[in-house]
Design an enzyme around this catalytic site. Structure first.
Site, PDB file in Angstrom:
ATOM      1  N   ASP A 134       0.275  -4.534   6.432  1.00 48.82           N
ATOM      2  CA  ASP A 134      -2.040  -5.293   5.493  1.00 48.82           C
ATOM      3  C   ASP A 134      -0.968  -5.607   4.375  1.00 48.82           C
ATOM      4  O   ASP A 134      -0.307  -4.607   3.380  1.00 48.82           O
ATOM      5  CB  ASP A 134      -3.486  -4.730   6.031  1.00 48.82           C
ATOM      6  CG  ASP A 134      -3.301  -2.643   4.987  1.00 48.82           C
ATOM      7  OD1 ASP A 134      -1.724  -2.699   5.005  1.00 48.82           O
ATOM      8  OD2 ASP A 134      -3.992  -2.900   4.638  1.00 48.82           O
ATOM      9  N   GLU A 135      -1.967  -6.843   3.914  1.00 52.47           N
ATOM     10  CA  GLU A 135      -1.764  -7.191   2.520  1.00 52.47           C
ATOM     11  C   GLU A 135      -0.866  -6.692   1.372  1.00 52.47           C
ATOM     12  O   GLU A 135      -0.059  -6.231  -0.185  1.00 52.47           O
ATOM     13  CB  GLU A 135      -2.654  -5.913   2.150  1.00 52.47           C
ATOM     14  CG  GLU A 135      -4.275  -6.523   1.985  1.00 52.47           C
ATOM     15  CD  GLU A 135      -5.549  -5.711   1.431  1.00 52.47           C
ATOM     16  OE1 GLU A 135      -6.522  -6.787   1.233  1.00 52.47           O
ATOM     17  OE2 GLU A 135      -5.075  -4.601   1.495  1.00 52.47           O
ATOM     18  N   ALA A 136       0.460  -8.030   2.782  1.00 57.57           N
ATOM     19  CA  ALA A 136       1.639  -7.020   1.677  1.00 57.57           C
ATOM     20  C   ALA A 136       1.864  -8.735   1.690  1.00 57.57           C
ATOM     21  O   ALA A 136       2.806  -9.058   2.753  1.00 57.57           O
ATOM     22  CB  ALA A 136       2.777  -6.346   2.101  1.00 57.57           C
ATOM     23  N   HIS A 139       1.081  -1.203  -0.219  1.00 60.61           N
ATOM     24  CA  HIS A 139       0.049  -0.522   0.155  1.00 60.61           C
ATOM     25  C   HIS A 139       1.006   1.692  -0.183  1.00 60.61           C
ATOM     26  O   HIS A 139       0.557   1.823   0.822  1.00 60.61           O
ATOM     27  CB  HIS A 139      -1.161   0.280   0.951  1.00 60.61           C
ATOM     28  CG  HIS A 139      -2.218  -1.046   1.059  1.00 60.61           C
ATOM     29  ND1 HIS A 139      -3.309  -0.147   0.708  1.00 60.61           N
ATOM     30  CD2 HIS A 139      -1.885  -2.080   1.198  1.00 60.61           C
ATOM     31  CE1 HIS A 139      -4.187  -1.465   0.767  1.00 60.61           C
ATOM     32  NE2 HIS A 139      -3.279  -2.340   1.318  1.00 60.61           N
ATOM     33  N   GLU A 181      -2.208  -8.978  10.186  1.00 58.69           N
ATOM     34  CA  GLU A 181      -0.657  -9.693   9.412  1.00 58.69           C
ATOM     35  C   GLU A 181      -0.010  -9.001  10.066  1.00 58.69           C
ATOM     36  O   GLU A 181       0.923 -10.660  10.448  1.00 58.69           O
ATOM     37  CB  GLU A 181      -0.880  -9.074   8.429  1.00 58.69           C
ATOM     38  CG  GLU A 181      -2.157  -9.242   7.702  1.00 58.69           C
ATOM     39  CD  GLU A 181      -3.127  -8.628   7.097  1.00 58.69           C
ATOM     40  OE1 GLU A 181      -3.597  -7.724   7.977  1.00 58.69           O
ATOM     41  OE2 GLU A 181      -3.280  -8.315   5.679  1.00 58.69           O
TER      42      GLU A 181
END
Ligand code: TNX
Length: 518
Positions: A329-331, A257, A359
């Protein structure tokens, strides 16, 4: 006695009106721990005097501001004053109510607010604010103030009662953030998390990397606003929040992000941009789209390590509160765990406690590091946790199925007021509270932001303050109804949830609040 049909229906109508009036008086959100209502009420005298303990001066100023429109003048004196119509008491015997607890009493003698802290007194004043006519939000003279007799003892269930604004996808001005802080205070919310960076924009001035805001700050999602906070702006937001007992938590989301930074600082990318897995844009191009999970920092590079250190150091130095949010997040990355634990260590080194999305709980982090839970994926961690379950607290999702907003990945049909209100805590003592999030891919202006926040944030405030045994959705709907008028006078573009029988006023064109300080 015999009543005609018309007389009877008039009587029923009258009773309804009276019950509505009584309701309006006793509609407190969040519901206090204990409240005993009397049958009488106290008329606020035109000449009012506030008596207070030494140390309570800041609370005196809030109370003066609140009641000024109801009186000809408010004089203040120490605690020894004679005709005490208003008393503000700091009392260490009330320590048992905790840092935020308070007592409020309205009787024939007047009002007594007491707590062991000014935070408790501030919350007592917010309760008083809700008991007084909504017109006070306009800070204009108001005739005939009355308060119902009541004895309240109150304290929150959880210490973390938060609101997150994503100011990265769409930027929100200092003025709006201040309005939001005032509205949070009305519901005794105490944590404001600012999601300051994402793919579309970088919103916080970092002196060592001026291009982050010069270039990255000019980006926004299609339809959203660009902009950024200078360090002075950020300090001003914190000062305003801290006066209202709210701690600001800044988030710089890494290692994913992060495209706005990648576009601004080419050295943060790998050779041939292999860190941008699906090429949505190429630096220095900005990215106005809404997709996620397509880029990350080139985490092995020395430039990236130096960048993370400097950014976190500057952020820690400008932050008053004890927490820095590192995102995480989301990595999906090789060596994600190692990088995230190094971020957390840096935050500790700069004297703050890290917070990160759930996470990060899989990485090697200290037991004090806080995880923010947003999905129902199992989390195997005894670290402190803030609950932001997307099916209860993601207010970027629509209010009702009819509203049908594009972000519905977590819950089709949206997150209703009742979904939020119906949340019950489960799990361990490591839950420290709740935070509701508004992501702004599709909340691009202040009207839309208001629509996503209100009234759901009031439900979230009650869930984090009031114990489950004191919560009841039917009762909540009826206490919420008169807030329609207050929201209107405050200029809040709230969503008119169809399950609530809103009491309305003409909506103000401007944002108002008795505590708004422009
Ligand atoms: C997931 S929750 C995200 C955000 C999006 C949001 C949209 C989380 C930590 N990341 O980047 O804006 O979904 O609902």
């Amino acid at each position: 006695m015999f009543y005609s049909f018309w007389q009877r229906s008039q009587l029923v109508f009258l009773l309804l009106v009276i019950s509505q009036l009584a309701l309006a008086e006793s509609a407190i959100i969040p519901q206090p721990k204990n409240a005993h209502w009397g049958t009488d009420s106290w008329s606020i005298p035109k000449e009012s005097e506030i008596c207070f303990s030494s140390g309570a001066e800041s609370s005196v100023r809030w109370l003066q501001k609140l009641i000024a429109p109801l009186t000809n003048g408010v004089s203040t004196e120490g605690l020894a004053c004679k005709k005490a119509s208003w008393v503000l008491q700091l009392d260490s015997a009330l320590k048992s109510l905790g840092e935020e607890g308070y007592r409020l009493s309205v009787s024939g003698k007047g009002v007594v607010l007491s707590s062991s802290t000014n935070t408790g007194l501030f919350y007592a004043i917010q309760t008083l604010r809700q008991l007084l006519p909504a017109e006070l939000e306009l800070s204009q003279p108001f005739k005939n103030g009355v308060l119902p007799y009541v004895e309240i003892e109150d304290a929150p269930l959880y210490s973390w009662r938060g609101s997150m604004l994503d100011v990265a996808r769409s930027f929100y001005s200092v003025a709006y953030v201040k309005q939001h802080i005032d509205r949070m205070a009305l519901f005794k919310l105490n944590r404001l998390h600012l999601h300051l960076t994402d793919d579309q924009g970088w919103r916080i001035e970092i002196k060592a990397y001026p291009n982050l805001t010069r270039h990255g700050g000019a980006g926004a999602v299609t339809g959203g606003s660009a902009g950024f906070y200078t360090q002075e702006d950020y300090k001003e937001i914190q000062r305003y929040a801290s006066d209202r007992k709210i701690i600001v938590i800044p988030e710089v989301d890494m290692p994913g992000h992060i495209y706005a930074a990648l576009a601004s600082q080419p050295e943060l990318n790998c050779e041939n941009f292999t860190n941008i897995t699906v090429r949505k844009a190429t630096p220095p191009q900005l990215y106005p789209g809404t997709e996620v999970k397509w880029n990350s920092l080139c985490i092995e590079k020395d430039e990236v390590k130096a960048f993370a250190t400097t950014v976190l150091q500057e952020l820690a130095a400008m932050t008053q509160g004890p927490w820095i949010h590192i995102g995480g997040d989301e990595a999906e990355l090789v060596n994600y765990d190692k990088f995230v634990s190094s971020l957390a260590e840096k935050v500790y080194k700069f004297g703050k406690t890290p917070v990160g999305w759930q996470e990060i709980l899989n990485a090697n982090i200290k037991a004090r590091t806080i995880g923010q839970i947003w999905t129902h994926d199992p989390v195997n961690s005894s670290n402190p946790q803030i609950l932001s379950y997307c099916d209860r607290f993601y207010f970027d999702h629509s209010n009702t199925p009819a509203e049908a907003l594009p972000n519905d990945w977590c819950k089709k049909g949206g997150v209703s007021l009742e979904d939020t209100y119906g949340f019950t805590f489960k799990g361990g003592p490591n839950n420290i509270g709740i935070e509701a999030a508004v992501w702004t891919e599709w909340a691009n202006n202040t009207d839309q932001m208001d629509d996503r926040l209100w009234p759901r944030l009031a439900a979230s405030a009650e869930v984090s303050w009031t114990s489950e045994s004191r919560r009841d959705v039917v009762d909540f709907h009826s206490r919420l109804a008169p807030f329609g008028k207050r929201f209107d006078l405050m200029g809040i573009h709230f969503y008119e949830t169809p399950t609530v029988q809103w009491i309305r006023a003409k909506r103000s064109m401007n944002a108002n609040s008795v505590f708004l300080d422009r």
